[in-house]
Enzyme design. Structure first.
Site, PDB file in Angstrom:
ATOM      1  N   GLY A 240       5.650  -8.807  -9.519  1.00 18.78           N
ATOM      2  CA  GLY A 240       6.959  -9.162  -9.081  1.00 18.78           C
ATOM      3  C   GLY A 240       6.796 -10.124  -7.944  1.00 18.78           C
ATOM      4  O   GLY A 240       7.519 -10.880  -7.835  1.00 18.78           O
ATOM      5  N   GLY A 487       1.906  -2.998 -10.715  1.00 15.97           N
ATOM      6  CA  GLY A 487       0.303  -3.200 -10.699  1.00 15.97           C
ATOM      7  C   GLY A 487       0.014  -3.068  -9.283  1.00 15.97           C
ATOM      8  O   GLY A 487      -1.430  -3.279  -9.077  1.00 15.97           O
ATOM      9  N   GLY A 529       6.801   0.904  -0.727  1.00 18.27           N
ATOM     10  CA  GLY A 529       6.723   1.935  -1.718  1.00 18.27           C
ATOM     11  C   GLY A 529       6.014   3.048  -1.713  1.00 18.27           C
ATOM     12  O   GLY A 529       6.207   4.041  -1.932  1.00 18.27           O
ATOM     13  N   ARG A 633      -2.639   5.816   7.175  1.00 11.77           N
ATOM     14  CA  ARG A 633      -3.648   6.186   6.362  1.00 11.77           C
ATOM     15  C   ARG A 633      -3.754   5.458   4.988  1.00 11.77           C
ATOM     16  O   ARG A 633      -2.853   5.117   4.582  1.00 11.77           O
ATOM     17  CB  ARG A 633      -3.280   7.799   5.846  1.00 11.77           C
ATOM     18  CG  ARG A 633      -4.387   8.561   5.128  1.00 11.77           C
ATOM     19  CD  ARG A 633      -4.071   9.869   4.288  1.00 11.77           C
ATOM     20  NE  ARG A 633      -3.347  10.788   5.433  1.00 11.77           N
ATOM     21  CZ  ARG A 633      -3.980  11.714   5.897  1.00 11.77           C
ATOM     22  NH1 ARG A 633      -5.086  12.082   5.806  1.00 11.77           N
ATOM     23  NH2 ARG A 633      -3.150  12.717   6.628  1.00 11.77           N
ATOM     24  N   ILE A 634      -4.977   5.277   4.705  1.00 11.30           N
ATOM     25  CA  ILE A 634      -5.030   4.546   3.471  1.00 11.30           C
ATOM     26  C   ILE A 634      -5.255   5.290   2.247  1.00 11.30           C
ATOM     27  O   ILE A 634      -6.203   6.297   2.109  1.00 11.30           O
ATOM     28  CB  ILE A 634      -6.217   3.374   3.439  1.00 11.30           C
ATOM     29  CG1 ILE A 634      -6.163   2.530   4.826  1.00 11.30           C
ATOM     30  CG2 ILE A 634      -6.536   2.510   2.178  1.00 11.30           C
ATOM     31  CD1 ILE A 634      -5.031   1.745   4.771  1.00 11.30           C
ATOM     32  N   GLY A 707       2.523   1.103   3.912  1.00  9.57           N
ATOM     33  CA  GLY A 707       2.069   0.358   2.854  1.00  9.57           C
ATOM     34  C   GLY A 707       1.186  -0.984   3.192  1.00  9.57           C
ATOM     35  O   GLY A 707       0.778  -1.287   4.556  1.00  9.57           O
ATOM     36  N   GLY A 709       0.682  -3.944   0.695  1.00  8.45           N
ATOM     37  CA  GLY A 709       0.961  -4.939  -0.158  1.00  8.45           C
ATOM     38  C   GLY A 709       1.291  -6.370   0.483  1.00  8.45           C
ATOM     39  O   GLY A 709       1.251  -7.444  -0.211  1.00  8.45           O
ATOM     40  N   GLU A 710       1.990  -6.494   1.605  1.00  8.40           N
ATOM     41  CA  GLU A 710       2.461  -7.549   2.163  1.00  8.40           C
ATOM     42  C   GLU A 710       1.822  -7.839   3.288  1.00  8.40           C
ATOM     43  O   GLU A 710       1.614  -9.178   3.693  1.00  8.40           O
ATOM     44  CB  GLU A 710       4.057  -7.439   2.670  1.00  8.40           C
ATOM     45  CG  GLU A 710       4.530  -7.236   0.980  1.00  8.40           C
ATOM     46  CD  GLU A 710       6.261  -7.108   1.049  1.00  8.40           C
ATOM     47  OE1 GLU A 710       6.782  -7.001   2.417  1.00  8.40           O
ATOM     48  OE2 GLU A 710       6.885  -7.572   0.128  1.00  8.40           O
TER      49      GLU A 710
HETATM   50 MO1  MOS Z   1       8.773  -7.856  -1.799  1.00  5.25          MO
HETATM   51  S1  MOS Z   1       9.020  -9.674  -1.270  1.00  5.25           S
HETATM   52  O1  MOS Z   1       9.825  -7.112  -1.079  1.00  5.25           O
HETATM   53  O2  MOS Z   1       8.634  -7.534  -3.405  1.00  5.25           O
END
Ligand code: MOS
Length: 750
Positions: A240, A487, A529, A633-634, A707, A709-710
């Site tokens: 996404g 994913g 998330g 923590r990972i 998180g 992811g970014e």
């Molecule tokens: Mo993100 S750009 O907050 O899916």
């Protein structure tokens, strides 16, 4: 559960399941084709008809006439939905452009109709029979031209501390550079796809959505159906990156088409429609001014950013992270937004930071060179542990990150900040000492070799979250919560959290996600998330432990849940004994106090890259990449690493190839498919290494996690850009660094 004081020791700290590299639990379903994505929900809607979205052929103007009769009479056609024959669709929610145009057109490929037919081919063929006459008007499509008319967004006060101009005038060394980043397309693998089905006045959507709660809210606002009548299911999502942050035309038109055709309707956007019909990461122009003493300490740091958008659309907050990144007594952070008639710009992986780091981190490289200082050392010298006081702070941005956190005026300490440790570890592990401080000094035959680096920072937002936990009579624990997995590994870390809390192996936990009827736990967005959903699952599991203890007649405060047993004092009872009389189901929600206001919660990292540039052709090849990350923590080093290398790959795309080319006359993205919009493929990506530093952040949640992811993308592109400069001595400040931008300036080989 209320979380308002930093976490102490709790069952998660045992790290028997959490923190371990478990392969994703839904992996076998995906590799065998049994994971059912939205468009494949054949069992849920076996009679579904097909909807084909028709996009506007002009960027701005009006539909003067539309004749749908030929399309309506075509073989297999069940309905043609247009603005003229359906109830008004409102601009409401996270995405601001209307998902159905008419008569006014806001942008190219904005949906003007949905043709519904028995088969996809019939719908597509009938769509060609629509007769549309437009009255086209000129629009604003060029950010450079629109920049002069840009204004400050209401929620983005300038940050002005000290006097930047004065400090620059007296600084020993200065940099004043302007950088540009182009529009980017998410180009996730799974297209936007939805099946919609009405049962009376109840609407169910199987839809590729990152945040099902936002999807319900926004669909309700757009088509006027009460939220309690809408259910959205997103079991599996093929990526996404922010492009599925809320409902797009597929979801809205599937709902309207299903109502009109009185049938379930499935809609997937075709690839060539996606870049112009949906959202993208907006282009920026960024000016960075730095002033420093000979010792490298910044005295002035100014970052100004311009972007454009549809009316009501968000500004790309590319300057914001600079406030959190480096010290310097005199500071200016400013965001300006122009109105453009291009498709809507919105969130894409690390909105703000990904673009902003592409400017500030080249500027730091330029400053290091002027100072004759190592770029790693320059960053270490300008580390700070407290965000300076700033009366202007206070914006909110729903997508998370530096700009999103609800901010007080400060000064505010970081909850954790291991930027310096990331930089030092990275330099050591990458062999940074072998880099030449003199550009274009290292050669292998015709190849110019260079190394570059950049810092990484990305906000660590967290949201309230709930979950339902059941101890079943077969001894398995099942978790239900609305969080999605696009994913990213959500299924697995949710399972790990429950397994750790209940003292079970991971294969004794069943995880169900992505249904708006489950307790709400936000979704996949803003890299919030992982921390969010695991905190909600923790709360539910604490309640489940209490319920189990009470059934077994033990004191839950000193009960230990381990190896499938509940242990208390000398008693050891199988967990399963608690459900002899029937299953136990509980639900709880975690709410957060003001820790995010008292502490600046960010993730940090350092990116390193080595490139080889062919001195004759200008071709740039990545050779090695390293990321060192500190992010609490990972929860699962395997899925977290996947997130980071995915971000690094996307960062490589941003550095070297990704660009939506704007037709500035007619106002659209020309290269709107995967033939024209280039993303990295395997052959482009070399050895990637990821190191996670040990870190716990007790201010975040009981999991002490953030998180990632970014974080993985933030800082990658400038690390590569700096490596290219180190290889060639040619500074390119306009991304992507395609070979035409340096070819004629490359050093002659002797
Ligand atoms: Mo993100 S750009 O907050 O899916």
């Amino acid at each position: 559960m209320k979380f308002d004081t930093p976490a102490g020791i709790n069952p998660i700290d045992r790290e028997r399941v959490i923190g371990r590299p478990h392969p994703r639990i839904e992996g076998p379903l995906k590799t065998t084709g049994r994971a059912v994505y939205s468009y494949e929900q054949h069992d849920a809607a076996p009679d579904a008809a097909y909807g084909y979205v028709v996009g506007s052929a002009v960027a701005k103007g009006r539909i003067a006439r539309m004749d749908t009769s030929a399309a309506e009479g075509a073989p297999g056609v069940l309905a043609v939905v247009t603005a003229a024959n359906t109830s008004p669709v409102k601009a409401s929610g996270f995405y601001k452009a209307k998902p159905l145009a008419g008569p006014d057109i806001q942008h190219y490929h904005q949906a003007i109709a949905l043709v519904v037919a028995e088969t996809f081919e019939q719908a597509r063929a009938a769509a060609q029979l629509l007769r549309v006459d437009y009255s086209r008007v000129d629009g604003a499509f060029d950010l450079t031209a629109a920049r002069a008319g840009a204004s400050r967004p209401k929620d983005k006060p300038d940050i002005r501390i000290g006097d930047v101009d004065k400090a620059l005038a007296t600084a020993a060394v200065t940099v004043d550079s302007t950088y540009t980043t182009p529009d980017h397309s998410h180009m996730m693998m799974e297209p936007h796809a939805t099946i919609a089905r009405w049962d009376g006045d109840q609407l169910t959507l199987w839809s590729a959505q990152q945040i099902v709660g936002w999807a319900v809210r926004d669909l309700s606002g757009k088509i006027g159906v009460p939220p309690e009548k809408i259910r959205i299911v997103a079991s599996y999502i093929g990526g996404g990156f922010g492009g599925k942050g809320s409902v797009n035309s597929d979801a809205v038109l599937a709902a309207l088409g299903a109502r009109k055709a009185n049938r379930a309707v499935k809609v997937a956007l075709t690839r060539p429609l996606m870049p112009n019909n949906t959202t993208h990461r907006p282009a920026t122009i960024q000016r960075v001014r730095l002033g420093a003493g000979r010792d490298g300490r910044l005295t002035a740091i100014a970052h100004e950013s311009w972007s454009g958008n549809v009316p009501g659309g968000m500004a790309e907050a590319a300057a914001d992270q600079t406030e959190m990144l480096y010290a310097g007594a005199n500071r200016l952070i400013a965001t300006r937004l122009a109105t453009l008639d291009l498709p809507e710009g919105s969130a894409m992986r690390a909105p703000g930071e990904a673009s902003g780091m592409m400017a500030i981190e080249i500027a730091m490289d330029e400053l290091a060179e002027k100072l004759g200082m190592d770029p790693v050392e320059l960053r270490i010298r300008n580390d700070m542990q407290v965000v300076p006081a700033d009366p202007g702070r206070g914006g909110t941005d729903p997508q998370g990150g530096t700009s999103q956190a609800d901010k007080s005026a400060g000064p505010k300490p970081f909850s954790t900040r291991q930027l310096v440790q990331c930089l030092r570890t990275g330099a050591d592990r990458f062999g940074w000492s072998k880099r030449s401080g003199v550009p274009a000094a290292r050669r292998e035959g015709n190849l110019l070799i260079g190394m570059g680096m950049a810092s990484a920072i990305r906000g660590a937002p967290i949201q309230a979250a709930g979950a339902r936990a059941t101890l079943r009579t077969d001894g398995l624990v099942s978790i239900e919560t609305s969080m999605t997995d696009m994913g990213t590994g959500s299924y697995t870390i949710v399972g790990q959290t429950a397994a750790e809390m209940m003292g079970l192996p991971l294969d004794r936990v069943v995880v169900r996600l992505g249904d708006s009827q489950f307790p709400d736990s936000f979704g996949g967005g803003g890299q919030a998330g992982a921390a969010t959903v695991t905190a909600g699952v923790y709360a539910a599991c604490v309640k489940l432990r209490e319920a189990v203890a009470s059934r077994l007649g033990v004191n839950s405060a000193d009960a230990e849940f381990t190896d499938g047993e509940v242990r208390s004092g000398n008693r050891r009872v199988p967990l399963k004994d608690a459900v002899k009389a029937g299953p136990i189901t509980v639900e709880d929600r975690i709410e957060f106090g003001d820790l995010s206001k008292r502490f600046e919660q960010q993730t940090f990292g350092a990116h390193f890259a080595e490139v080889a540039v062919d001195a004759y052709t200008g071709e740039i090849r990545l050779r090695r990449m390293l990321a060192v990350c500190a992010a609490g923590r990972i929860l699962n080093p395997l899925t977290a690493r996947s997130q980071i290398i995915g971000g690094m790959t996307m960062g490589a795309g941003a550095a070297l190839m990704e660009e939506l080319a704007v037709d500035k006359r007619f106002g659209f993205f020309v290269n709107h498919d995967l033939a024209g919009y280039e993303v990295p493929v395997h052959a482009d990506i070399p050895h990637q290494e990821v190191i996670f530093l040990d870190e716990l952040d007790p201010t975040m949640s009981p999991l002490k996690a953030k998180g990632v992811g970014e974080l993985g993308i933030s800082g990658v592109a400038p690390a590569i850009a700096n490596a290219v400069y180190n290889a060639t001595g040619v500074r390119v400040r306009d991304y992507p660094i395609t070979l035409d931008k340096h070819l004629t300036r490359l050093p002659a080989l002797t």
